[in-house]
Design a protein around this motif. Structure first.
Motif, PDB file in Angstrom:
ATOM      1  N   TRP A 108      21.476  83.732 107.579  1.00  0.00           N
ATOM      2  CA  TRP A 108      20.365  82.778 107.561  1.00  0.00           C
ATOM      3  C   TRP A 108      20.866  81.434 107.059  1.00  0.00           C
ATOM      4  O   TRP A 108      20.357  80.850 106.122  1.00  0.00           O
ATOM      5  N   ASP A 109      21.936  80.993 107.666  1.00  0.00           N
ATOM      6  CA  ASP A 109      22.560  79.724 107.298  1.00  0.00           C
ATOM      7  C   ASP A 109      21.866  78.606 108.054  1.00  0.00           C
ATOM      8  O   ASP A 109      22.040  78.433 109.240  1.00  0.00           O
ATOM      9  N   PHE A 110      21.037  77.823 107.334  1.00  0.00           N
ATOM     10  CA  PHE A 110      20.220  76.783 107.958  1.00  0.00           C
ATOM     11  C   PHE A 110      20.849  75.400 107.853  1.00  0.00           C
ATOM     12  O   PHE A 110      20.167  74.397 108.011  1.00  0.00           O
ATOM     13  N   ASP A 111      22.126  75.299 107.539  1.00  0.00           N
ATOM     14  CA  ASP A 111      22.618  74.043 107.015  1.00  0.00           C
ATOM     15  C   ASP A 111      22.925  72.958 108.032  1.00  0.00           C
ATOM     16  O   ASP A 111      23.682  72.055 107.765  1.00  0.00           O
ATOM     17  N   GLY A 112      22.309  72.990 109.197  1.00  0.00           N
ATOM     18  CA  GLY A 112      22.306  71.873 110.121  1.00  0.00           C
ATOM     19  C   GLY A 112      23.660  71.268 110.394  1.00  0.00           C
ATOM     20  O   GLY A 112      24.668  71.939 110.404  1.00  0.00           O
ATOM     21  N   ASP A 113      23.702  69.978 110.649  1.00  0.00           N
ATOM     22  CA  ASP A 113      24.959  69.254 110.861  1.00  0.00           C
ATOM     23  C   ASP A 113      25.570  68.988 109.487  1.00  0.00           C
ATOM     24  O   ASP A 113      25.414  67.915 108.914  1.00  0.00           O
ATOM     25  N   ARG A 114      26.267  69.958 108.954  1.00  0.00           N
ATOM     26  CA  ARG A 114      26.714  69.908 107.573  1.00  0.00           C
ATOM     27  C   ARG A 114      27.671  68.747 107.334  1.00  0.00           C
ATOM     28  O   ARG A 114      28.575  68.524 108.091  1.00  0.00           O
ATOM     29  N   ARG A 115      27.410  68.034 106.234  1.00  0.00           N
ATOM     30  CA  ARG A 115      28.298  66.961 105.825  1.00  0.00           C
ATOM     31  C   ARG A 115      28.770  67.262 104.401  1.00  0.00           C
ATOM     32  O   ARG A 115      28.823  68.412 104.002  1.00  0.00           O
TER      33      ARG A 115
ATOM     34  N   VAL B 278      19.834  68.781 104.819  1.00  0.00           N
ATOM     35  CA  VAL B 278      18.376  68.876 104.906  1.00  0.00           C
ATOM     36  C   VAL B 278      17.822  67.991 106.024  1.00  0.00           C
ATOM     37  O   VAL B 278      16.822  68.335 106.669  1.00  0.00           O
ATOM     38  N   TRP B 279      18.453  66.868 106.282  1.00  0.00           N
ATOM     39  CA  TRP B 279      17.916  65.880 107.196  1.00  0.00           C
ATOM     40  C   TRP B 279      17.595  66.400 108.591  1.00  0.00           C
ATOM     41  O   TRP B 279      16.542  66.051 109.148  1.00  0.00           O
ATOM     42  N   PRO B 280      18.434  67.241 109.232  1.00  0.00           N
ATOM     43  CA  PRO B 280      18.077  67.717 110.573  1.00  0.00           C
ATOM     44  C   PRO B 280      16.720  68.409 110.627  1.00  0.00           C
ATOM     45  O   PRO B 280      15.988  68.284 111.612  1.00  0.00           O
ATOM     46  N   TRP B 281      16.366  69.130 109.566  1.00  0.00           N
ATOM     47  CA  TRP B 281      15.069  69.818 109.545  1.00  0.00           C
ATOM     48  C   TRP B 281      13.931  68.852 109.276  1.00  0.00           C
ATOM     49  O   TRP B 281      12.834  69.006 109.824  1.00  0.00           O
ATOM     50  N   MET B 282      14.165  67.856 108.448  1.00  0.00           N
ATOM     51  CA  MET B 282      13.140  66.838 108.224  1.00  0.00           C
ATOM     52  C   MET B 282      12.912  66.023 109.502  1.00  0.00           C
ATOM     53  O   MET B 282      11.789  65.630 109.813  1.00  0.00           O
ATOM     54  N   ARG B 283      13.990  65.785 110.235  1.00  0.00           N
ATOM     55  CA  ARG B 283      13.868  65.072 111.505  1.00  0.00           C
ATOM     56  C   ARG B 283      13.032  65.879 112.496  1.00  0.00           C
ATOM     57  O   ARG B 283      12.183  65.323 113.200  1.00  0.00           O
ATOM     58  N   LEU B 284      13.249  67.189 112.542  1.00  0.00           N
ATOM     59  CA  LEU B 284      12.456  68.053 113.419  1.00  0.00           C
ATOM     60  C   LEU B 284      10.994  68.037 113.008  1.00  0.00           C
ATOM     61  O   LEU B 284      10.101  67.950 113.866  1.00  0.00           O
ATOM     62  N   LEU B 285      10.732  68.121 111.708  1.00  0.00           N
ATOM     63  CA  LEU B 285       9.353  68.098 111.222  1.00  0.00           C
ATOM     64  C   LEU B 285       8.661  66.789 111.580  1.00  0.00           C
ATOM     65  O   LEU B 285       7.516  66.785 112.062  1.00  0.00           O
ATOM     66  N   LEU B 286       9.333  65.660 111.362  1.00  0.00           N
ATOM     67  CA  LEU B 286       8.745  64.359 111.679  1.00  0.00           C
ATOM     68  C   LEU B 286       8.458  64.230 113.167  1.00  0.00           C
ATOM     69  O   LEU B 286       7.380  63.756 113.565  1.00  0.00           O
ATOM     70  N   ALA B 287       9.412  64.647 114.002  1.00  0.00           N
ATOM     71  CA  ALA B 287       9.213  64.543 115.449  1.00  0.00           C
ATOM     72  C   ALA B 287       8.020  65.375 115.894  1.00  0.00           C
ATOM     73  O   ALA B 287       7.208  64.928 116.718  1.00  0.00           O
ATOM     74  N   ALA B 288       7.890  66.586 115.350  1.00  0.00           N
ATOM     75  CA  ALA B 288       6.782  67.461 115.750  1.00  0.00           C
ATOM     76  C   ALA B 288       5.437  66.917 115.280  1.00  0.00           C
ATOM     77  O   ALA B 288       4.461  66.898 116.035  1.00  0.00           O
TER      78      ALA B 288
ATOM     79  N   ALA C 223      12.203  68.699 121.147  1.00  0.00           N
ATOM     80  CA  ALA C 223      13.281  69.572 121.625  1.00  0.00           C
ATOM     81  C   ALA C 223      14.641  69.015 121.225  1.00  0.00           C
ATOM     82  O   ALA C 223      15.529  69.766 120.802  1.00  0.00           O
ATOM     83  N   TRP C 224      14.804  67.704 121.349  1.00  0.00           N
ATOM     84  CA  TRP C 224      16.079  67.075 120.960  1.00  0.00           C
ATOM     85  C   TRP C 224      16.344  67.306 119.472  1.00  0.00           C
ATOM     86  O   TRP C 224      17.467  67.667 119.084  1.00  0.00           O
ATOM     87  N   ALA C 225      15.308  67.109 118.641  1.00  0.00           N
ATOM     88  CA  ALA C 225      15.482  67.317 117.201  1.00  0.00           C
ATOM     89  C   ALA C 225      15.802  68.776 116.901  1.00  0.00           C
ATOM     90  O   ALA C 225      16.596  69.073 116.006  1.00  0.00           O
ATOM     91  N   GLY C 226      15.205  69.698 117.656  1.00  0.00           N
ATOM     92  CA  GLY C 226      15.489  71.112 117.455  1.00  0.00           C
ATOM     93  C   GLY C 226      16.923  71.454 117.794  1.00  0.00           C
ATOM     94  O   GLY C 226      17.572  72.234 117.078  1.00  0.00           O
ATOM     95  N   PHE C 227      17.455  70.881 118.863  1.00  0.00           N
ATOM     96  CA  PHE C 227      18.832  71.151 119.247  1.00  0.00           C
ATOM     97  C   PHE C 227      19.838  70.556 118.271  1.00  0.00           C
ATOM     98  O   PHE C 227      21.002  70.966 118.256  1.00  0.00           O
ATOM     99  N   ARG C 228      19.391  69.610 117.449  1.00  0.00           N
ATOM    100  CA  ARG C 228      20.290  68.998 116.468  1.00  0.00           C
ATOM    101  C   ARG C 228      20.351  69.787 115.171  1.00  0.00           C
ATOM    102  O   ARG C 228      21.063  69.402 114.245  1.00  0.00           O
TER     103      ARG C 228
END
Length: 279
Positions: free
Chosen positions: A61-68, A75-85, A115-120
Motif C-alpha cells: 500500500w505504497d501511496f508515495d506518488g512521484d517520490r522526491r 503528498v502533492w500528487p494526491w492533493m492535485r487529484l483531489l483539487l482536480a476532482a 484522469a490526468w491527475a490520477g495517472f500522475r
C-alpha cells in the motif's frame, strides 16, 4: 559479494523496484558495477548508501506518488487529484443553472483533468484502489448532480406559495403523439409551465382552481406542484453526499499514508536498510 546487513549485493539489488534498477543502470551503476564497487576498500558502505537512496518502502500500500526528497512532494500528487476532482464537480453543478442536465458534458470534459491527475499518482495496489474510488465517486457526482441539481436548488431556495391552475397547453409531438403541458398562474400574474404534471392539472375543468406549489424566487426554474416534499431528489442528495465523502477521503487517506511511507523510507535510508517492491 558484500554481505552488508546480511544480504549480498545481488540480493539487495534484486529487492529494488525494477524502475529503480533501470534508473541505476542508466547511471552506469548496474549490478556488475555495484559488485565491483563492493570489492573495493569501503565499498560495502558505498553500495549500501547507493541502494538505500533508490529504495522504496516494501508495503504493497505504497501511496508515495512521484517520490522526491521531501514529504510534501509525496503528498502533492494526491492533493492535485483531489483539487482536480472537486473543481470538476463544482463546475459541473454550477453549469446546471444554465445547461440543465447537459451540464454532464461539462463534468465529462473536466474529467480529462481528473484522469490526468490520477495517472500522475503512484501506480501501486493501494494507489489504484484510491484512484478507482475517486473515479467512481466523481462519475456518480457529475451524473446524479447534473440531473438533480435543480431539485436541490428548489429545496434550498424555493418558496411554497398558492398558485392557480391555468388552461393546459396541448401540442402535437413527433410520431403524432399528443403532449400536454400543465401551467399555473403565479401570484404576480405570470403563467409558467410546471416542473411535473399532476393528475389534476391535465383536466381543463380544473383551470381557475388554486393549489400549493414551490416557486423559484428568481423565476429561473419552473414551479413544482405541491409542497417541498413533492420536489424529490432526497435519495439522490444522500447518494451524492456519500460519493462526495469518498471523493475527499480517498485521496486524503492516500496522502497521509504517502507521507508515512516517505518517512519510513527515509528512516530506512538513514539506517542503511534496503527494502522495496515494484508495485
Amino acid at each position: 559479494m558484500a554481505p552488508g546487513d546480511g544480504q549480498t549485493v545481488d540480493e539487495q539489488f534484486a529487492r529494488l523496484p525494477r524502475s529503480r534498477q533501470r534508473e541505476l543502470e542508466a547511471k552506469g551503476l548496474g549490478l556488475s558495477r555495484l559488485r565491483e564497487i563492493a570489492l573495493e576498500e569501503g565499498g560495502e558502505q558505498a553500495v549500501r548508501h547507493i541502494l538505500a537512496e533508490h529504495a522504496r518502502p516494501s508495503s504493497g500500500w505504497d501511496f508515495d506518488g512521484d517520490r522526491r526528497t521531501d514529504e510534501s512532494r509525496a503528498v502533492w500528487p494526491w492533493m492535485r487529484l483531489l483539487l482536480a476532482a472537486v473543481i470538476g464537480v463544482v463546475l459541473c453543478l454550477l453549469s446546471t443553472y444554465v445547461l440543465n442536465s447537459s451540464a454532464l458534458f461539462v463534468g465529462a470534459a473536466c474529467g480529462v483533468a481528473v484522469a490526468w491527475a490520477g495517472f500522475r499518482t503512484r501506480r501501486s495496489f493501494g494507489g489504484l484502489v484510491a484512484c478507482g474510488l475517486v473515479a467512481v465517486a466523481y462519475v456518480a457526482l457529475i451524473w446524479i448532480g447534473s440531473y438533480a441539481a435543480d431539485e436541490w436548488y428548489l429545496h434550498m431556495r424555493g418558496q411554497e406559495t398558492t398558485v392557480t391552475y391555468a388552461k393546459p397547453l396541448h401540442e402535437q409531438a413527433s410520431h403524432g403523439v399528443r403532449v400536454t403541458y400543465c401551467r399555473v398562474t403565479l401570484p404576480d400574474g405570470t403563467v409558467r409551465r410546471v416542473f411535473r404534471n399532476d393528475t389534476r392539472c391535465t383536466d381543463e375543468s380544473s383551470a381557475g382552481a388554486r393549489t400549493l406549489a414551490v416557486v423559484d424566487p428568481s423565476d429561473h426554474y419552473r414551479p413544482v406542484l405541491g409542497g417541498k416534499s413533492a420536489i424529490g431528489g432526497i435519495a439522490a442528495a444522500y447518494g451524492c453526499l456519500g460519493a462526495a465523502a469518498v471523493l475527499v477521503l480517498a485521496p486524503l487517506t492516500a496522502a497521509v499514508m504517502s507521507r508515512s511511507n516517505e518517512r519510513f523510507g527515509r528512516q530506512g535510508e538513514t539506517g542503511g536498510l534496503v527494502s522495496g517492491t515494484d508495485v
